[in-house]
Design a protein around this motif. Structure first.
Motif, mmCIF file in Angstrom:
data_model
loop_
_atom_site.group_PDB
_atom_site.id
_atom_site.type_symbol
_atom_site.label_atom_id
_atom_site.label_comp_id
_atom_site.label_asym_id
_atom_site.label_seq_id
_atom_site.Cartn_x
_atom_site.Cartn_y
_atom_site.Cartn_z
ATOM 1 N N TRP A 1 0.846 -1.192 0.000
ATOM 2 C CA TRP A 1 0.000 0.000 0.000
ATOM 3 C C TRP A 1 0.886 1.248 0.000
ATOM 4 N N PRO A 2 0.260 2.417 -0.209
ATOM 5 C CA PRO A 2 1.058 3.636 -0.054
ATOM 6 C C PRO A 2 1.455 3.810 1.412
ATOM 7 N N VAL A 3 2.635 4.356 1.655
ATOM 8 C CA VAL A 3 3.077 4.677 3.020
ATOM 9 C C VAL A 3 3.301 6.174 3.084
ATOM 10 N N PRO A 4 2.607 6.931 3.928
ATOM 11 C CA PRO A 4 1.490 6.530 4.785
ATOM 12 C C PRO A 4 0.286 6.044 3.984
ATOM 13 N N LEU A 5 -0.544 5.265 4.676
ATOM 14 C CA LEU A 5 -1.720 4.672 4.050
ATOM 15 C C LEU A 5 -2.793 5.698 3.687
ATOM 16 N N PHE A 6 -2.828 6.791 4.432
ATOM 17 C CA PHE A 6 -3.866 7.805 4.212
ATOM 18 C C PHE A 6 -3.322 9.134 4.722
ATOM 19 N N ASP A 7 -3.889 10.219 4.231
ATOM 20 C CA ASP A 7 -3.511 11.533 4.761
ATOM 21 C C ASP A 7 -3.791 11.515 6.260
ATOM 22 N N ASN A 8 -2.795 11.918 7.061
ATOM 23 C CA ASN A 8 -3.014 11.891 8.507
ATOM 24 C C ASN A 8 -2.334 13.067 9.163
ATOM 25 N N SER A 9 -2.747 13.305 10.395
ATOM 26 C CA SER A 9 -2.271 14.489 11.096
ATOM 27 C C SER A 9 -0.887 14.262 11.706
ATOM 28 N N ALA A 10 -0.012 15.251 11.499
ATOM 29 C CA ALA A 10 1.321 15.185 12.086
ATOM 30 C C ALA A 10 1.344 15.749 13.499
ATOM 31 N N MET A 11 0.218 16.291 13.951
ATOM 32 C CA MET A 11 0.170 16.959 15.263
ATOM 33 C C MET A 11 -1.149 16.637 15.945
ATOM 34 N N ASP A 12 -1.171 16.791 17.279
ATOM 35 C CA ASP A 12 -2.448 16.873 17.980
ATOM 36 C C ASP A 12 -2.989 18.285 17.749
ATOM 37 N N GLY A 13 -4.236 18.405 17.299
ATOM 38 C CA GLY A 13 -4.756 19.750 17.005
ATOM 39 C C GLY A 13 -6.156 19.688 16.445
ATOM 40 N N TYR A 14 -6.412 20.551 15.463
ATOM 41 C CA TYR A 14 -7.747 20.666 14.873
ATOM 42 C C TYR A 14 -7.644 20.654 13.363
ATOM 43 N N ALA A 15 -8.403 19.752 12.751
ATOM 44 C CA ALA A 15 -8.486 19.726 11.291
ATOM 45 C C ALA A 15 -9.463 20.805 10.852
ATOM 46 N N VAL A 16 -9.034 21.604 9.873
ATOM 47 C CA VAL A 16 -9.821 22.776 9.476
ATOM 48 C C VAL A 16 -9.863 22.904 7.957
ATOM 49 N N ARG A 17 -10.797 23.753 7.501
ATOM 50 C CA ARG A 17 -10.769 24.252 6.118
ATOM 51 C C ARG A 17 -9.930 25.525 6.177
ATOM 52 N N SER A 18 -8.790 25.531 5.478
ATOM 53 C CA SER A 18 -7.826 26.603 5.712
ATOM 54 C C SER A 18 -8.393 27.982 5.378
ATOM 55 N N GLU A 19 -9.344 28.007 4.435
ATOM 56 C CA GLU A 19 -9.875 29.329 4.103
ATOM 57 C C GLU A 19 -10.660 29.936 5.272
ATOM 58 N N ASP A 20 -11.142 29.075 6.187
ATOM 59 C CA ASP A 20 -11.869 29.563 7.363
ATOM 60 C C ASP A 20 -10.953 29.902 8.528
ATOM 61 N N ALA A 21 -9.772 29.280 8.558
ATOM 62 C CA ALA A 21 -8.957 29.308 9.773
ATOM 63 C C ALA A 21 -7.990 30.479 9.768
ATOM 64 N N THR A 22 -8.543 31.659 9.620
ATOM 65 C CA THR A 22 -7.712 32.859 9.693
ATOM 66 C C THR A 22 -7.347 33.144 11.146
ATOM 67 N N ALA A 23 -6.311 33.935 11.349
ATOM 68 C CA ALA A 23 -5.917 34.284 12.722
ATOM 69 C C ALA A 23 -7.069 35.024 13.383
ATOM 70 N N GLY A 24 -7.477 34.550 14.559
ATOM 71 C CA GLY A 24 -8.578 35.156 15.277
ATOM 72 C C GLY A 24 -9.926 34.522 14.992
ATOM 73 N N ALA A 25 -10.005 33.648 14.007
ATOM 74 C CA ALA A 25 -11.281 33.000 13.691
ATOM 75 C C ALA A 25 -11.729 32.107 14.834
ATOM 76 N N ILE A 26 -13.014 32.141 15.124
ATOM 77 C CA ILE A 26 -13.593 31.246 16.123
ATOM 78 C C ILE A 26 -14.300 30.124 15.374
ATOM 79 N N LEU A 27 -13.873 28.866 15.619
ATOM 80 C CA LEU A 27 -14.418 27.721 14.902
ATOM 81 C C LEU A 27 -15.176 26.825 15.882
ATOM 82 N N THR A 28 -16.272 26.276 15.410
ATOM 83 C CA THR A 28 -17.067 25.349 16.212
ATOM 84 C C THR A 28 -16.512 23.931 16.021
#
Lengths: 400, 400
Positions: free
Chosen positions: B41-68
């Motif tokens: 299989w491909p290594v890594p097997l799937f796109d995965n997070s390199a950090m503990d954090g929050y997965a976001v849509r980058s266009e929404d995640a501007t500095a100061g943005a409040i996300l639910t």
């Protein structure tokens, strides 16, 4: 963050040489002697012939002298035949020199040459007169009785084992090998031959750590995989019988970091951020039973780097080795690459007599296990360096 | 006399790689791959997070943005929660990135920091806007499906085994390890713990050769001691089941040289005088059953030198290693010593980054086993050299 040196110092302070135990030579390979081995006897045990030839009284064995062969001494014979004036005794390599002889004339320095028959000849003509003492290996020339054959602290390789057997010793005192258990944590882990669904990955740290532990001279007692479930990890730890347990995964700041949850408070393991890349989240402590616990990050390259930097030195110290670190050499960077600011980079690398370069062009990510497979060393880049330029000197930790 | 190179060439010509066999990863440590391992299989097997954090849509995640925060994805989870505008998903290192996300905001780049709770928060404030793709390890970044993870010919150490497991493979094809039998010959030999009478010495070659064979990556099938008695040696050989038999002693010109007597004519082993010191009398051949037979001299230093120069390269070739020779380095002689004219000297030695010197001052006799124990290398002195002067360059065969 603490430095690599600070974290390692804490580990080594809590790490003690394992007790010394008696061990038969056949089982002692690779272990470290915990007491001097002294010879039961002089080595060689008795004056013996260094050549196949004739034992003679040197005053008789002038060039051209014809000597009567009165006896034949094979290796292993206990005979000590008398040698009168004008006489000689045929003797084989390693056989005890007759008390009356003080030199050996090799076969090729007689008229009969090396064409040897089962029966000794009746007489020989000496072609070259031997000096007194010629071709005799003297009792005790190599070592005297009671001398130290192999000193405490030595690793018992083939040559040391041979010297110990020659000294008449079959039982030695060694530091026993560390017994090591491995626990891989993570609910995402499945067997490599399995079929992963979304989110699952093959468990590879146990095979990495098992092999690395064995190459360090220690013994694997168990290897288990547990999910991110604190009761399951507690049960796995309670079932562990070892000097050292190496856990991987679950040591960081994540919400489900099971190792940190179970070992963080109640069992006295300290978790630290270490200024290295990969391998920043590290835990270490001594559990109730005296078992050392290493809590490594979960990614393969992090595990490999953490093992070399922290675990292996501890295992070597437990096993009694005087030298616990891998050899390091300086090579010239054969490429340029970046290194994280403020952290020591431990980069899978390849090297030759002149240069060192990253093992692959893929980068230094802790998940790049395929690049690890191509590496034979770690390049060790200081924390203050943010870019290694081609041609600069680089420290290489030699592993393979 | 023939040269070392001539004798070794004859050996290597008769020495073939052992058949390839299937082998589970747990048993493959130290063996050589006989076929490429390709990733399932491909290594890594799937796109995965390199950090503990929050997965976001980058266009929404501007500095100061409040996300639910609408979901929580642990490592191992198969969930793929939808992320709408203004939303985020808490995600742990290694977990699959939701299909709607294109970046990860690490815990420490939110208003809540790394003080994490079991339950995900209701909302977060982004402190640092992530670039598109930030902190995502891409599927196949390390290796694509079908790519060679570890190539045929590689030795399977910890890192290679880890890469193979990560590629989804638990069974590999390797060259099997050579199976080696050892026979020490000599009527003078007793067990090391015994009480020798005149003419007897402790048998030490079997422990030396057993350890050396294992360190070369091969397996010992049997180790026996036989007297200088042809029928006894014939019986011992007939009982031997191995790829290689290593005999020591009885290979010279002596009247009772049992190895030469038994193997010299009828079984097609050739005995030679090799221009080396120690180790001049050597025999080698292929027995009827295809078993390679090495007939080494009997003294310990001769055995050690002969093993390194002739036997180990053959064992490594059988096991499939690309590199069969010990590494050699050049060092400066730290002392002067003599070397026999017309023979290559193989001298037990110690060395450091600068100098090499004899392991002991006792000389270079083939019986000096105690000096062998102090050595970590062999100095290799050309046949034409009769004296090494302090300060001259010397070739060092590195062993320990």
């Amino acid at each position: 963050m603490i430095t690599i040196e600070e974290h390692l110092a804490g580990i080594l302070q809590a790490t003690h040489r394992l007790p010394s135990v008696p061990c038969g030579l056949a089982d002692a390979q690779g272990l470290v002697l915990a007491a001097n081995v002294t010879s039961r006897w002089p080595v060689p045990l008795f004056d013996n012939s260094a050549m196949d030839g004739y034992a003679v009284r040197s005053e008789d064995a002038t060039a051209g002298a014809i000597l009567t062969v009165v006896a034949d001494v094979a290796a292993g014979s206990d005979e000590d035949p008398a040698i009168g004036p004008g006489e000689a005794v045929r003797i084989m390599t390693g056989a005890a020199i007759p008390s009356d002889a003080d030199a050996v004339v090799p076969l090729e320095q007689t008229d009969l040459g090396t064409a040897i028959r089962a029966e000794a000849p009746e007489r020989i003509t000496v072609l070259v007169a031997p000096a007194p003492g010629a071709h005799i290996r003297r009792r005790g020339q190599d070592a005297s009785a009671g001398a130290v054959s192999v000193a405490s602290g030595a690793r018992l390789g083939p040559w040391q084992l041979s010297a110990i057997a020659s000294a008449g010793i079959e039982q030695v005192t060694v530091h026993r090998a560390p017994r090591v258990a491995i626990i891989s944590t993570g609910s995402e882990l499945i067997a490599p031959s399995g079929t992963p669904r979304r989110g699952q990955i093959p468990e590879s740290n146990s095979v990495l750590l098992s092999a690395a532990v064995r190459e360090a001279g220690a013994i694997i007692t168990s290897a288990a995989t547990v999910a991110d479930d604190p009761p399951a990890l507690r049960r796995a730890l309670d079932a562990t019988d070892a000097d050292v347990v190496i856990l991987s995964g679950g040591a960081s700041v994540g919400a489900f970091d099971v190792v940190k949850a179970v070992l963080g408070e109640e069992r006295g393991v300290r978790f630290s951020q270490v200024a290295m890349q990969p391998g920043k989240p590290q835990g270490f402590g001594v559990l109730d039973e005296g078992m050392l616990a290493f809590c490594l990050p979960g990614n393969p390259v992090s595990v490999a780097a953490s093992f070399e930097v922290f675990v292996r030195p501890a295992l070597r110290q437990m096993a009694g080795f005087a030298v616990i670190d891998r050899p390091r050499v300086i090579r010239t960077a054969g490429a340029a690459w970046t290194s994280p600011k403020g952290r020591v980079q431990i980069l899978p690398a390849v090297f030759d007599d002149e240069i060192v370069r990253p093992a692959t062009s893929g980068g230094s990510g802790s998940h790049l296990v395929t690049s690890l497979a191509a590496a034979t060393a770690f390049a060790v880049i200081p924390a203050e360096t943010v870019r290694v330029e081609e041609g600069e000197p680089v420290t290489v930790m030699v592993l393979a």
